[in-house]
Scaffold this active site. Sequence first.
Site, PDB file in Angstrom:
ATOM      1  N   SER A 156       0.866  -1.181   0.000  1.00 57.01           N
ATOM      2  CA  SER A 156       0.000   0.000   0.000  1.00 57.01           C
ATOM      3  C   SER A 156       0.901   1.230   0.000  1.00 57.01           C
ATOM      4  CB  SER A 156      -0.952  -0.010   1.199  1.00 57.01           C
ATOM      5  OG  SER A 156      -0.267   0.192   2.408  1.00 57.01           O
ATOM      6  N   HIS A 211      -3.196  -5.909   2.435  1.00 60.32           N
ATOM      7  CA  HIS A 211      -2.286  -6.956   2.911  1.00 60.32           C
ATOM      8  C   HIS A 211      -2.915  -8.343   2.971  1.00 60.32           C
ATOM      9  CE1 HIS A 211       0.354  -3.696   5.035  1.00 60.32           C
ATOM     10  NE2 HIS A 211       0.461  -3.685   3.723  1.00 60.32           N
ATOM     11  N   GLN A 244      -6.659  -1.628   7.385  1.00 58.78           N
ATOM     12  CA  GLN A 244      -5.473  -2.419   7.029  1.00 58.78           C
ATOM     13  C   GLN A 244      -4.816  -3.107   8.230  1.00 58.78           C
ATOM     14  OE1 GLN A 244      -2.546  -0.889   3.997  1.00 58.78           O
ATOM     15  NE2 GLN A 244      -1.165  -0.888   5.744  1.00 58.78           N
ATOM     16  N   GLU A 245      -4.634  -2.356   9.334  1.00 55.83           N
ATOM     17  CA  GLU A 245      -3.907  -2.931  10.467  1.00 55.83           C
ATOM     18  C   GLU A 245      -4.543  -2.574  11.804  1.00 55.83           C
ATOM     19  OE1 GLU A 245       0.207  -1.579  10.133  1.00 55.83           O
ATOM     20  OE2 GLU A 245       0.093  -1.835   7.951  1.00 55.83           O
ATOM     21  N   GLU A 295       1.912  -9.336   6.701  1.00 60.49           N
ATOM     22  CA  GLU A 295       2.782  -8.987   7.825  1.00 60.49           C
ATOM     23  C   GLU A 295       2.656  -9.963   8.993  1.00 60.49           C
ATOM     24  OE1 GLU A 295       2.159  -4.873   8.833  1.00 60.49           O
ATOM     25  OE2 GLU A 295       2.953  -4.164   6.913  1.00 60.49           O
ATOM     26  N   ASP A 346      -3.684   1.282  11.584  1.00 59.97           N
ATOM     27  CA  ASP A 346      -3.258   1.902  10.325  1.00 59.97           C
ATOM     28  C   ASP A 346      -4.447   1.794   9.385  1.00 59.97           C
ATOM     29  OD1 ASP A 346      -2.235   2.863   8.010  1.00 59.97           O
ATOM     30  OD2 ASP A 346      -0.535   1.488   7.881  1.00 59.97           O
ATOM     31  N   GLU A 396      -2.812   5.782  12.259  1.00 62.20           N
ATOM     32  CA  GLU A 396      -1.977   6.098  11.103  1.00 62.20           C
ATOM     33  C   GLU A 396      -2.840   6.251   9.846  1.00 62.20           C
ATOM     34  OE1 GLU A 396       1.280   3.330  10.720  1.00 62.20           O
ATOM     35  OE2 GLU A 396       1.260   3.495   8.532  1.00 62.20           O
ATOM     36  N   ASP A 425       1.876   8.398   7.234  1.00 62.25           N
ATOM     37  CA  ASP A 425       2.740   7.462   6.489  1.00 62.25           C
ATOM     38  C   ASP A 425       2.719   7.882   5.020  1.00 62.25           C
ATOM     39  OD1 ASP A 425       3.879   5.304   5.144  1.00 62.25           O
ATOM     40  OD2 ASP A 425       2.344   3.871   5.700  1.00 62.25           O
ATOM     41  N   LYS A 428      10.086   5.218   6.949  1.00 64.02           N
ATOM     42  CA  LYS A 428      10.453   4.021   6.193  1.00 64.02           C
ATOM     43  C   LYS A 428      11.617   4.415   5.280  1.00 64.02           C
ATOM     44  CE  LYS A 428       5.733   2.115   5.798  1.00 64.02           C
ATOM     45  NZ  LYS A 428       4.489   2.182   4.991  1.00 64.02           N
ATOM     46  N   HIS A 482       8.826  -0.982   9.301  1.00 65.65           N
ATOM     47  CA  HIS A 482       9.032  -1.989   8.261  1.00 65.65           C
ATOM     48  C   HIS A 482       8.113  -1.718   7.070  1.00 65.65           C
ATOM     49  CE1 HIS A 482       5.473  -4.732   9.777  1.00 65.65           C
ATOM     50  NE2 HIS A 482       5.126  -3.467   9.674  1.00 65.65           N
ATOM     51  N   ARG A 483       8.192  -2.582   6.052  1.00 67.97           N
ATOM     52  CA  ARG A 483       7.223  -2.615   4.953  1.00 67.97           C
ATOM     53  C   ARG A 483       6.495  -3.961   4.999  1.00 67.97           C
ATOM     54  NH1 ARG A 483       7.569   1.959   1.604  1.00 67.97           N
ATOM     55  NH2 ARG A 483       5.388   1.307   1.343  1.00 67.97           N
ATOM     56  N   SER A 484       5.424  -4.060   4.237  1.00 65.60           N
ATOM     57  CA  SER A 484       4.719  -5.349   4.231  1.00 65.60           C
ATOM     58  C   SER A 484       5.569  -6.445   3.589  1.00 65.60           C
ATOM     59  CB  SER A 484       3.363  -5.219   3.542  1.00 65.60           C
ATOM     60  OG  SER A 484       3.492  -4.618   2.272  1.00 65.60           O
ATOM     61  N   LYS A 528       7.406   0.188  14.348  1.00 66.61           N
ATOM     62  CA  LYS A 528       6.301  -0.657  13.872  1.00 66.61           C
ATOM     63  C   LYS A 528       6.906  -1.724  12.988  1.00 66.61           C
ATOM     64  CE  LYS A 528       3.182   0.289  10.508  1.00 66.61           C
ATOM     65  NZ  LYS A 528       1.934   0.590   9.751  1.00 66.61           N
TER      66      LYS A 528
HETATM   67  P1  PGA Z   1       3.154  -1.216   2.955  1.00 65.18           P
HETATM   68  O1  PGA Z   1       2.223  -1.077   4.232  1.00 65.18           O
HETATM   69  O2  PGA Z   1       4.502  -1.595   3.392  1.00 65.18           O
HETATM   70  O3  PGA Z   1       2.428  -2.280   2.184  1.00 65.18           O
HETATM   71  O4  PGA Z   1       3.116   0.126   2.255  1.00 65.18           O
HETATM   72  C1  PGA Z   1       2.659  -0.714   5.485  1.00 65.18           C
HETATM   73  C2  PGA Z   1       1.970   0.536   5.931  1.00 65.18           C
HETATM   74  O5  PGA Z   1       1.050   1.051   5.242  1.00 65.18           O
HETATM   75  O6  PGA Z   1       2.330   1.059   6.976  1.00 65.18           O
HETATM   76 ZN    ZN Z   2       0.779   2.761   6.756  1.00 61.62          ZN
END
Ligand code: PGA
Ligand code: ZN
Length: 396
Positions: A40, A144, A152-153, A194, A230, A271, A298, A323, A351-353, A374
Amino acid sequence: RIEAVRYRPVLDSRGNKTVEAEVTTDSGGFGRAAAPSGASTGEHEAVELPVEEAIAAGREHVAPRLEGREFAGDQRGVDSALHAADGTEDFSEIGANAAVATSMAAAKAAADVLGVNTYQHLGGAFRGRNFPTPLGNVLGGGAHAEDATAIQEFLVAPTGAPSVRQAVFANAAVHARVKEILEEDGVPAAKGDEGAWAPSVDDATAFDVVAEAADDVADEFGFDVQLGLDMAAAECYDGDEYAYGDDRRSTEEQIEYVAGLVAEYDLAYVEDPLDENDFEAFAELTDRVGDETLVCGDDLFVTNTERLQRGIDEGSANSILVKPNQIGTLSDAFDAIELATRNGYDAVVSHRSGETEDATIAHLAVATDAPFIKTGAVGGERTAKLNELIRIADEA
Ligand code: PGA
Ligand code: ZN
């Protein structure tokens, strides 16, 4: 001096190819790092090139600039050379994936030459005593996982944990408890990218499950375990409305909805609750809930100091996700953290996914005294960072 810079394709946690870089020095120093990859991704991120192109660009444009270069841990010099090798604003020539792998490998090689840990090299003598609180992804969907939650999270934030180790263990315990509760309810769940559980439930149900799991673990561990989200809102915004599952909301309704969630679930962290270009709506929400809750950008900031400065000027958010691959080098990520910290924004190193075993972000978080990290709750590419934090804490 840097003796050689080498590249090879390796796999990330999704099984996609990614760039691995190795830096060696003539004094025997060695550093190796690999680039993570998002699903994402923010519209304004530095550009990730196809792996073979990034590797070819690294070999052709980066290696000749770095090889033979006087080094002695000059990270800014290395990262300037990466910018010079690229020549664009967004790393679209050599790829942010080639850039970030090189930048991180060079940092590790420098630490190796100096005989210190990467966090000590990056942070200096007065850093590395404060440990970030880990935000653990325990349930989710969005980009994800298929057929799972719209948000998403769903994150846990063990804000009361007395140590990083207790915090990491608490997050894993919530992750396990979430699965038990889902099983008790007869809801099957596989894992998303993740490692978070990805059941086919609506967001309201997910809140109930995660809140119960966090309460149980808070009782068991004897400290506060709060929730975070998130919302990856840019993925759900069509330029007019936010679509989460069957719900459609205007911007004002989305602000109302998020403020309601913050109050109902005592959220420590939210987020990307709004679109990645809507600095104004971010500011409105921050005005309403920002005293007690971290409103984190983000996709809004993409670790970019220009975008962060705009957010600071407009009062959008009070926290930034960091990131390194969104901006391409450790120096740029470091600058984003410094600017954030100077302006009272909490940095959340992330991190990233799509991840690898690389644990550099754990060192970056400790080196910069970032208040949060995170990096998931379970799974080898996530525990690579979490276990590294536990080791660093043991040493410090
Ligand atoms: P991504 O997602 O690494 O797939 O962009 C992580 C996030 O949105 O924080
Ligand atoms: Zn995010």
